[in-house]
Write a protein that holds these residues in place. Structure first.
Motif, PDB file in Angstrom:
ATOM      1  N   VAL A 149      -2.095  11.515  -2.410  1.00  0.00           N
ATOM      2  CA  VAL A 149      -2.804  12.330  -1.426  1.00  0.00           C
ATOM      3  C   VAL A 149      -2.234  13.753  -1.423  1.00  0.00           C
ATOM      4  O   VAL A 149      -1.092  13.968  -0.996  1.00  0.00           O
ATOM      5  N   PRO A 150      -2.987  14.748  -1.874  1.00  0.00           N
ATOM      6  CA  PRO A 150      -2.535  16.137  -1.738  1.00  0.00           C
ATOM      7  C   PRO A 150      -2.303  16.491  -0.274  1.00  0.00           C
ATOM      8  O   PRO A 150      -3.033  16.052   0.621  1.00  0.00           O
ATOM      9  N   MET A 151      -1.307  17.309  -0.026  1.00  0.00           N
ATOM     10  CA  MET A 151      -0.828  17.515   1.337  1.00  0.00           C
ATOM     11  C   MET A 151      -1.867  18.150   2.258  1.00  0.00           C
ATOM     12  O   MET A 151      -1.898  17.889   3.456  1.00  0.00           O
ATOM     13  N   ASP A 152      -2.748  18.991   1.710  1.00  0.00           N
ATOM     14  CA  ASP A 152      -3.741  19.630   2.570  1.00  0.00           C
ATOM     15  C   ASP A 152      -4.899  18.698   2.921  1.00  0.00           C
ATOM     16  O   ASP A 152      -5.693  18.989   3.817  1.00  0.00           O
ATOM     17  N   VAL A 211       0.872  -1.166   0.000  1.00  0.00           N
ATOM     18  CA  VAL A 211       0.000   0.000   0.000  1.00  0.00           C
ATOM     19  C   VAL A 211       0.915   1.224   0.000  1.00  0.00           C
ATOM     20  O   VAL A 211       1.656   1.457   0.961  1.00  0.00           O
ATOM     21  N   VAL A 212       0.870   1.997  -1.068  1.00  0.00           N
ATOM     22  CA  VAL A 212       1.824   3.083  -1.288  1.00  0.00           C
ATOM     23  C   VAL A 212       1.093   4.418  -1.216  1.00  0.00           C
ATOM     24  O   VAL A 212       0.236   4.716  -2.059  1.00  0.00           O
ATOM     25  N   LEU A 213       1.420   5.207  -0.207  1.00  0.00           N
ATOM     26  CA  LEU A 213       0.893   6.565  -0.088  1.00  0.00           C
ATOM     27  C   LEU A 213       1.875   7.528  -0.748  1.00  0.00           C
ATOM     28  O   LEU A 213       3.038   7.595  -0.351  1.00  0.00           O
ATOM     29  N   VAL A 214       1.428   8.242  -1.758  1.00  0.00           N
ATOM     30  CA  VAL A 214       2.294   9.144  -2.525  1.00  0.00           C
ATOM     31  C   VAL A 214       1.862  10.580  -2.260  1.00  0.00           C
ATOM     32  O   VAL A 214       0.695  10.939  -2.458  1.00  0.00           O
ATOM     33  N   GLY A 215       2.786  11.417  -1.803  1.00  0.00           N
ATOM     34  CA  GLY A 215       2.477  12.810  -1.520  1.00  0.00           C
ATOM     35  C   GLY A 215       2.252  13.615  -2.784  1.00  0.00           C
ATOM     36  O   GLY A 215       2.806  13.315  -3.847  1.00  0.00           O
ATOM     37  N   GLN A 216       1.445  14.660  -2.658  1.00  0.00           N
ATOM     38  CA  GLN A 216       1.162  15.573  -3.772  1.00  0.00           C
ATOM     39  C   GLN A 216       1.069  16.994  -3.206  1.00  0.00           C
ATOM     40  O   GLN A 216       0.812  17.199  -2.013  1.00  0.00           O
ATOM     41  N   ALA A 249      -3.796  23.072  -9.739  1.00  0.00           N
ATOM     42  CA  ALA A 249      -3.999  23.318 -11.170  1.00  0.00           C
ATOM     43  C   ALA A 249      -2.908  24.191 -11.766  1.00  0.00           C
ATOM     44  O   ALA A 249      -2.630  24.120 -12.969  1.00  0.00           O
ATOM     45  N   ALA A 250      -2.258  25.006 -10.938  1.00  0.00           N
ATOM     46  CA  ALA A 250      -1.201  25.885 -11.430  1.00  0.00           C
ATOM     47  C   ALA A 250       0.169  25.202 -11.451  1.00  0.00           C
ATOM     48  O   ALA A 250       1.172  25.833 -11.797  1.00  0.00           O
ATOM     49  N   GLU A 251       0.216  23.908 -11.105  1.00  0.00           N
ATOM     50  CA  GLU A 251       1.458  23.132 -11.076  1.00  0.00           C
ATOM     51  C   GLU A 251       2.553  23.838 -10.287  1.00  0.00           C
ATOM     52  O   GLU A 251       3.618  24.191 -10.813  1.00  0.00           O
ATOM     53  N   PRO A 252       2.346  24.060  -8.988  1.00  0.00           N
ATOM     54  CA  PRO A 252       3.375  24.689  -8.161  1.00  0.00           C
ATOM     55  C   PRO A 252       4.584  23.777  -7.996  1.00  0.00           C
ATOM     56  O   PRO A 252       4.570  22.604  -8.391  1.00  0.00           O
ATOM     57  N   PHE A 253       5.620  24.325  -7.406  1.00  0.00           N
ATOM     58  CA  PHE A 253       6.835  23.564  -7.102  1.00  0.00           C
ATOM     59  C   PHE A 253       6.469  22.283  -6.340  1.00  0.00           C
ATOM     60  O   PHE A 253       5.687  22.316  -5.392  1.00  0.00           O
ATOM     61  N   LEU A 254       7.029  21.147  -6.781  1.00  0.00           N
ATOM     62  CA  LEU A 254       6.799  19.819  -6.223  1.00  0.00           C
ATOM     63  C   LEU A 254       5.480  19.180  -6.648  1.00  0.00           C
ATOM     64  O   LEU A 254       5.182  18.061  -6.242  1.00  0.00           O
TER      65      LEU A 254
END
Length: 534
Positions: free
Chosen positions: A156-159, A93-98, A105-110
């Protein structure tokens, strides 16, 4: 207030998860900070090592391992290891940060375009539409990894971790999913039994999907019942049959001409726990000898569908082979005449150590329940001949063939099952792909014996280049000090330069393998073997 993080931790706790493997990044801090006391974080210093350790842990426990990867860079670094986990049938089970969902939508850093980054190797990938859905996605990932035996990814987006869960919205995944109950023996067993009874010279071919006590018992009973020799698939990541059994014939060659020669004289090949047939270097010509019928039994649909076979059965190998052994006629045939490996004399005075000297010394000392992890491409055939797997999970290797699996996987195997001694035999070139994994092995008390065969070169590639009539354009790297690198990562290490030194340290260390909690690396200087078969 219940947050997404709280709800996700409750999901993991409900499945008995007590650790998360990972290498942290800023997009995961909201999840990882202040983990509860019943959930520990297992740090590896590179994402390939994270996945390698988690893979070994999952193979040892038989349950999904949970790991954390850091957005594009972390997942990108891990893709090769995830491919290996998929082919090695390791549930993850792999949790990947976003990045933060509010400006994604603005493709920020990272920010990363993560859903396709690992290609087809995950069994399932999801970035929940709403933060509310993250716990359900993790729940489903657990089921997907468990049932399909591979890595399941949740982005999973960080917020999302700090968002509030509204219990009135319900959830989108069940707590439990039961695997299908195996069907009772039926038409497939009847048809296989007719094929076996009609054959005059059947042969069994086994693979990693049969690595388990029930499958070993069923296959041994079947082989004895029909008097058939048993071959292991080429480049098998795990042993599908007890390799000290009298009917074990060896490892199939990986080239068409030699495969045809090996299977010539047989009219039926029953292939269990793998596809038919794995190859390496391409050769023109037919794959199989004329007149050979092939039947495949595997629990993996991909293996079933890509096999060159007359009949394929999607079924549990242990259940089907046990039923088949009870159904077929008995034949009184002697076991195959399999020559034992020739004794390896100690090196003469002034003669360098070779890998076969190391294997011979280990063969005389290792216990039957050892988990042997292999990543030594140039001497793999000799290792197979001299160090047979005598218990399930007695041999583990990288199914995809990519280097960097063995070192962290050995630590994960020991961490997942501390009752089994673990010995990893690695080339020095192989070890350098994941050398930082020694830090994790030392930090988390993984008592692995690492035997590094150091010849300061990529010997297998040098020899392949010579077979093509060319010269390697890459230099040797004899100045690399694996012993010194181990020390810098906190892993005890010893240099071995002579045969008496090797025997002395093995006599000291091997009796402690079952109980040791400290890894040890042996940097063994070896000369390349005089013969080579890819």
């Amino acid at each position: 207030m219940t947050t997404v993080r709280d709800a996700t931790l409750a999901v993991l706790r409900g499945y008995g998860v007590d650790r998360v493997f990972g290498n942290p990044g800023s997009t995961e801090v909201a999840f990882l900070a202040d983990l509860p006391d019943d959930l520990s974080f297992v740090l590896a210093l590179h994402e390939g090592s994270v996945v390698g350790m988690a893979t070994g842990y999952a193979l040892a426990t038989g349950r999904p391992a949970v790991l954390n990867l850091h957005t594009t860079a972390g997942l990108g670094n891990a893709v090769g290891a995830l491919a290996t986990a998929r082919v090695n049938r390791a549930p993850l089970v792999v949790l990947v940060g976003q990045q933060d969902r509010r400006h994604l939508a603005a493709e920020p850093f990272l920010a990363g375009r993560l859903d396709q980054l690992a290609g087809p190797y995950p069994v399932w990938v999801e970035q929940p539409v709403l933060a509310q859905d993250v716990p359900s996605a993790v729940r489903r990932a657990w089921h997907e990894a468990s049932l399909r035996r591979g890595p399941a990814l949740v982005v999973v987006p960080m917020d999302d971790w700090t968002a509030e869960v509204d219990p009135s919205l319900g959830r989108a995944a069940p707590d439990r999913v039961h695997a299908p109950v195996p069907a009772a023996p039926g038409p497939a067993v009847d048809e296989l039994a007719r094929l076996v009874d009609a054959a005059t010279a059947p042969v069994l071919v086994v693979g990693a999907g049969a690595d388990g006590q029930a499958a070993w018992d069923a296959l041994a009973a079947l082989a004895d019942r029909i008097g058939a020799p048993v071959w292991q698939e080429a480049f098998g990541a795990r042993a599908g049959f007890p390799q000290h059994h009298p009917r074990f014939a060896g490892h199939l060659p990986d080239a068409r001409s030699r495969l045809r020669a090996t299977l010539a004289g047989h009219d039926l090949a029953l292939v269990v726990g793998t596809a038919a047939f794995r190859q390496y270097v391409y050769e023109p010509g037919p794959l199989l000898p004329a007149g050979l019928t092939v039947a495949v039994v595997s629990a993996d649909p991909d293996e079933v569908h890509r096999s060159e076979a007359d009949l394929a059965v999607l079924a549990d190998p242990a259940d089907l082979c046990a039923a088949l052994a009870a159904r077929v006629a008995h034949r009184d045939r002697p076991a195959p005449d399999r020559p034992h490996p020739a004794p390896v004399p100690p090196p003469a005075p002034g003669e360098p150590l070779r890998a076969t000297h190391v294997f011979a010394a280990l063969a005389r000392r290792l216990p039957a329940d050892v988990v042997l992890v292999e990543e030594t491409p140039s001497t793999r055939p000799e290792l197979h001949r001299m160090l047979p797997a005598r218990q399930p999970r007695g041999f583990v290797s990288a199914a995809m063939g990519g280097l960097g699996f063995g070192l962290p996987a050995a630590a994960g195997l020991r961490l997942g099952d501390p009752t089994r001694p673990v010995v990893a035999i690695l080339g020095d070139g192989s070890s350098l792909y994941a050398i930082q994994g020694l830090w994790s092995a030392a930090r988390y008390n993984c008592g692995v014996l690492y035997v590094i065969l150091s010849n300061g070169r990529y010997a297998v590639l040098d020899r392949l280049t010579e077979q093509y009539g060319g010269k390697p354009p890459w230099p040797a790297f004899g100045e690399v000090d694996v012993h010194g690198l181990a020390g810098s990562f906190g892993c005890p290490a010893r240099r071995i330069r002579t045969h008496p030194e090797l025997l002395e340290v093995l006599d000291e260390v091997v009796p402690t393998l079952a109980t040791r909690t400290e890894p040890l690396l042996l940097d063994v200087a070896v000369s390349p073997e005089p013969h080579f078969a890819p």
